[in-house]
Design an enzyme around this catalytic site. Structure first.
Site, PDB file in Angstrom:
ATOM      1  CD  GLU A 183      -3.186  -1.113   1.989  1.00  0.00           C
ATOM      2  OE1 GLU A 183      -3.226  -0.255   2.888  1.00  0.00           O
ATOM      3  OE2 GLU A 183      -4.109  -1.931   1.793  1.00  0.00           O
ATOM      4  CD  GLU A 304      -3.444  -6.193   2.950  1.00  0.00           C
ATOM      5  OE1 GLU A 304      -4.347  -5.464   3.430  1.00  0.00           O
ATOM      6  OE2 GLU A 304      -2.230  -5.945   3.083  1.00  0.00           O
TER       7      GLU A 304
HETATM    8  O1  AHR Z   1      -5.016  -6.189   6.857  1.00  0.00           O
HETATM    9  C1  AHR Z   1      -4.947  -5.046   7.645  1.00  0.00           C
HETATM   10  C2  AHR Z   1      -4.335  -3.862   6.901  1.00  0.00           C
HETATM   11  O2  AHR Z   1      -5.156  -3.490   5.835  1.00  0.00           O
HETATM   12  C3  AHR Z   1      -3.000  -4.098   6.255  1.00  0.00           C
HETATM   13  O3  AHR Z   1      -1.945  -3.945   7.135  1.00  0.00           O
HETATM   14  C4  AHR Z   1      -2.961  -3.040   5.203  1.00  0.00           C
HETATM   15  O4  AHR Z   1      -2.181  -3.416   4.087  1.00  0.00           O
HETATM   16  C5  AHR Z   1      -4.410  -2.828   4.840  1.00  0.00           C
HETATM   17  O5  AHR Z   1      -4.755  -1.502   4.816  1.00  0.00           O
END
Ligand code: AHR
Length: 505
Positions: A183, A304
């Protein structure tokens, strides 16, 4: 005489399309993610070798066994946002000498670095899964990243490989999946896409292939519908990356995410509408990638995804501990079906996260562990890992969500494995109506077999430490065979996987 409730029955027709072009459902689509966040690592996976909780070299036995049963193919680590603050040298060598740090992203918890590179890569070997190391591009140097790759993967007689040997590991590990930052448009450095692309090119240059290890380099991708990010990555990085990540969480309102367990029918349907946005998100990024990479050499990795609710009352702020109901099970089932359907471009997906954080597989408390409804979906669907996708069409009624999105009543996905066994997974998302499903086999010859079903009395049902089996799969054997077709009834709010071996010639 007592009045019986009138239960409506829906109808759906599924047409298998054996002639259509198809692809392999990469097993990595069933991937996982474990961040140094809350009790995902500490307490969830790692208790240390001296713990009274039964463990193997420090990893909890109950969790190890649960994960082996899932056949987890790949595990992403150490973050998440944590990755861009992680300095790998803090997590090697004798544990008692490792420096502590504050995990500023996640609750200001003290991180003692007792789980580091060796503990992670050895865990992957124990589980038989590929490691996916997510490296620090936000606050680490090029040299630090390059050295980490050498430390982990070099077979040479070099200072870094010898340091690894001094720390107890003679042979290099195999590390395929390697993420350069996380991110980077947000917690990973708040970079503009052009700046990140240049950083990627610089850092990636020094991430070498040592011996026969081949890195599969993954660039930070967009969140949700940020197509501009993807445009810039495709233009400025292109084939220098093997994969581009994308993050998508099923969250309606980031300021009011809602309770994991207390929700209405409307909330449930709204969640499914939001969940199905993942299909549009993938389609949007695929379209851009197709323009400059029609051969699909660059993979899209949904590294994710999952539900994100308000943390459970009474838990530590920033630890993202949430319960997991049948609603989460539907989000898992529908998302996995979407990934299957985009399998010519989507080569990996990592649900967030493995234990005790967000849409977890397992929840732990001291020496207790429960499997979540989401775990059960992953377990029922594991038969699709590495199988060939079988295209299908569905005719089904639709449901309009309170925010005017249209979702199907029935979703389905099918695949054929190397032994010729077909598996069909189906979900009837209706809270009230059962559905009679006809599956037109269109010449695919299978034996009628049985299956498994996940359902529960209430959509809000979940497993907890006092009631660990409220939601769990049962056997399901009501499939009937006709001429070139199958019929079955899906109860309301049910998820089913059928196993259909090839018919004898
Ligand atoms: O999964 C939790 C968080 O969500 C992670 O650390 C981040 O990459 C995302 O914003």
């Amino acid at each position: 005489m007592a009045c019986l409730p009138i239960v409506a029955q829906e109808k759906a027709v599924i047409d298998l399309k054996p002639q259509k072009e198809t692809w392999r459902i990469e097993k990595e689509i069933y991937g996982h993610f474990s961040e140094h966040l809350g009790t995902c690592i500490y307490g969830g996976i790692w208790v240390g070798p001296g713990s009274p909780i039964p463990n193997t070299q420090g990893y909890r036995n109950d969790v190890l066994n649960a994960l082996k049963n899932l056949q987890i193919p790949v595990l992403r680590w150490p973050g998440g946002c944590f990755a861009d603050e992680y300095h790998w040298r803090d997590g090697i060598g004798p544990r008692q000498l490792r420096p502590k740090m504050i995990n500023t992203h996640w609750g200001g918890t003290v991180e003692d670095n007792s789980f580091g590179t060796h503990e992670f890569l050895n865990l992957c070997e124990l589980l038989g899964c590929e490691p996916f190391v997510s490296a620090n591009l936000g606050s680490g140097t090029v040299e630090e990243m390059a050295d980490w790759v050498e430390y982990m993967t070099s077979p040479a007689d070099s200072p870094l490989a010898n340091l690894r040997r001094e720390n107890g590991r003679n042979e290099p590990w195999k590390v395929k999946y390697f993420g350069l930052g996380n991110e980077s448009w947000g917690c990973g450095g708040n970079m503009r896409p052009e700046f990140y692309a240049d950083q990627y090119r610089r850092y990636a240059t020094y991430c070498r292939n040592f011996g026969d290890n081949r890195l599969f380099k993954i660039a930070v991708g967009p969140s949700d519908f940020d197509v501009n990010w993807t445009e810039v990555m495709m233009k400025n990085i292109g084939r220098r990356m093997n994969g581009l990540s994308v993050h998508f969480y099923t969250v309606h309102d980031w300021n009011a995410k809602g309770s994991a367990t207390q929700f209405t029918s409307d909330d449930y349907y709204r969640t499914l509408g939001k969940c199905m946005d993942i299909d549009n998100v993938i389609e949007a990024h695929k379209t851009i990638m197709d323009r400059t990479d029609p051969e699909k050499r660059i993979a899209l990795m949904v590294d994710e995804w999952g539900t994100w609710w308000d943390q459970e009352p009474g838990t530590i702020p920033g630890h993202l501990y949430q319960q997991n109901t049948m609603r989460d099970a539907f989000v898992a089932a529908l998302s996995l079906m979407v990934f299957h359907s985009h399998g010519e471009r989507v080569k990996m997906a990592n649900i967030a996260q493995l234990a005790n954080v967000l849409q977890a597989m397992v929840l732990t408390k001291d020496d207790k562990m429960v499997l979540t409804p989401t775990y059960h979906v992953f377990e029922m669907f594991k038969v699709h890992q590495g199988a060939t996708f079988m295209p299908l069409d569905i005719k089904t009624s639709h449901i309009v969500t309170p925010d005017k999105k249209v979702i199907q009543t029935v979703y389905a996905t099918a695949s054929v494995n190397q032994q010729g066994v077909m598996h069909i997974s189906l979900a009837n998302v209706s809270l009230d109506n059962s559905c009679e499903v006809t599956i037109n086999l269109n010449g695919v010859r299978v034996k009628v077999s049985s299956g498994r079903i996940l359902t529960s009395g209430e959509i809000t049902d979940y497993n907890d430490f006092d009631h660990p089996h409220t939601v769990r799969p049962e056997s399901y054997s009501t499939v009937k065979a006709g001429k070139d077709l199958l019929t079955l009834t899906l109860p309301a709010k049910s998820i089913v996987t059928l196993e259909l071996p090839a018919a004898d010639k």
